[in-house]
Design an enzyme around this catalytic site. Sequence first.
Site, PDB file in Angstrom:
ATOM      1  N   GLU A 149       0.883  -1.178   0.000  1.00  0.00           N
ATOM      2  CA  GLU A 149       0.000   0.000   0.000  1.00  0.00           C
ATOM      3  C   GLU A 149       0.909   1.213   0.000  1.00  0.00           C
ATOM      4  OE1 GLU A 149      -3.188  -0.369  -0.286  1.00  0.00           O
ATOM      5  OE2 GLU A 149      -3.080  -2.543  -0.065  1.00  0.00           O
ATOM      6  N   CYS A 164      -2.405   9.221   2.824  1.00  0.00           N
ATOM      7  CA  CYS A 164      -2.055   8.587   1.542  1.00  0.00           C
ATOM      8  C   CYS A 164      -3.060   8.936   0.458  1.00  0.00           C
ATOM      9  CB  CYS A 164      -1.908   7.080   1.698  1.00  0.00           C
ATOM     10  SG  CYS A 164      -3.370   6.290   2.373  1.00  0.00           S
TER      11      CYS A 164
END
Length: 512
Positions: free
Chosen positions: A247, A281
């Site tokens: 990720e 993010c």
Amino acid sequence: MAIVTPVDTPPGARRRLALANPATLEPIGEIEVRTAEDVRAAVETARKAQLDWSALSFDDRARVMRRVLQILLERQDEFIDVVLAETGKTRGEALAMEIFAVCDSLNYYAKNASKILKTRKLKLHGMMRLLKQVRIAYRPLGVVGVIAPWNGPLVLAMNPTIQALMAGNAVILKPSEVTPLSALMVAELFEQAGLPDGLFQVLTGDGETGAALTRAGVDKISFTGSVETGRKVAVACAEQLIPCSLELGGKDAMIVCADSDLDNAAGGAVAGSFMNTGQYCCGTERIYVDASIAEAFTDKVVDRVSKLRQGAEGEFDIGAIFWPEQLAVIEDHMADARAKGAKVLCGGRRNPELEGLFYEPTVITDVDHDMKIMREETFGPILAIMPVRDEEHAIQLANDSKYGLGGNVWTRDKQHGIEIAQRMETGSVCVNDMTMTYGVQEAPFGGHKNSGVGQVNGETGLRGYCHAEPIIVDRFGGKQTAKMYPASRKDDDGMQKFMRLLWGSSLGRRLG
Ligand code: NDP
């Protein structure tokens, strides 16, 4: 000033790091850097503990998760204090993004893991279904290494951990050197809830400890962090032929259509760009707005941003930058943008009123894709607006990126928003919302392009902590297979006739 500083240690002793609060710059503790030897020993302990844990029922595992949830609810203020001390984020963000999200994850996987991971029957196609039955059994992988970044020290450590544990694995967590104290509290939390010894271990340290974990004989690495480190993790896992989920970073685009509700879109832009001080993010890093509404939209954004209150302890909207390395990236991107002609409408500097690592909430325009601020991950409180000719232009620019993590579209026409979303080359998209896919437990979350490999969360993510083992059972006790030898020309002819009947005749096609 550094937030993480090496401490002098006697020769032969483990290295130590001293930590400071990024908002106040006050010391908050020290950690030990665990060695490759420590990591190997932890894997050995975890492997033993995992055997008994994997033999438990889902209900037994869920009971532990529910106890964790209750203890976290009771002790949430202690956890918030630790998160605030090591990140300098605001209290509201620690509550919503860390505590709430972790509670939701604990509750969801405790409740749903048995449904998602129970052995299931597959429906077979055609003739095969007359001959065989297939069951899929989801078996735990063994020991999972979770490597976490600093921007969500609790949620990004706990969410993959909860999933891996519920699937029957042991977990070794390597938190970021910037935010290890939250992870140590997580270990205490699991211990208090009665999780068996050795099943969940935290190894503090820096990149060396992380690298050692990737090569210590674990069965999967669940990594969240930067593209650069993610590549190293992928290489280590490839060399050992173990799976990993990566990720990674993003550069999320927001598309504001001409028909959007301007107040909502401006509010969404501010939330998307400044949540977690932009260190998120799936934070919005590029805004493409239809030229016909660009001025009105920008005015509304600037009005909102100029009212944001910055600080750490107390009632504030926007907090600190978590460590100096990130501040350096933000300042570099802003200097590059200014040099190439960007216009700063507000902010654009370190906050002179505050002593810690605070960068003012910033709005810039006159940006283009030659600037780092529109191409590289900035991870800071910068809202960059670029007017576009029309939606086609917006989609083309949104897709002109090496990243593809999240994104969002704003329009009054929901169906049209979904159509635009489907053309965005990215892991997930929100329509009339800031990118919050990670917070929706059912939705698989992961990146395209450089933003990652594999997905976490929901059915897909949970099953990713297992090996899906097909178990094939012959309906006739193995009679057909037993007759395989001796081979004969007659049998071959029979098979060819059968194939012609099955796929070359209208009767066969009807039978499927
Ligand atoms: P890093 O890649 O620097 O670090 C991530 C973790 O990897 C840390 O624990 C780090 O340890 C560790 N690490 C460092 N070197 C190695 C190595 N060689 N092998 C194994 N592990 C190693 O990321 P950041 O901590 O700076 O996090 C910010 C990044 O994370 C941003 O790019 C952000 O977009 C991304 N991110 C992605 C999310 C997603 O879900 N897609 C969610 C949140 C963040 P140490 O810190 O001690 O050096």
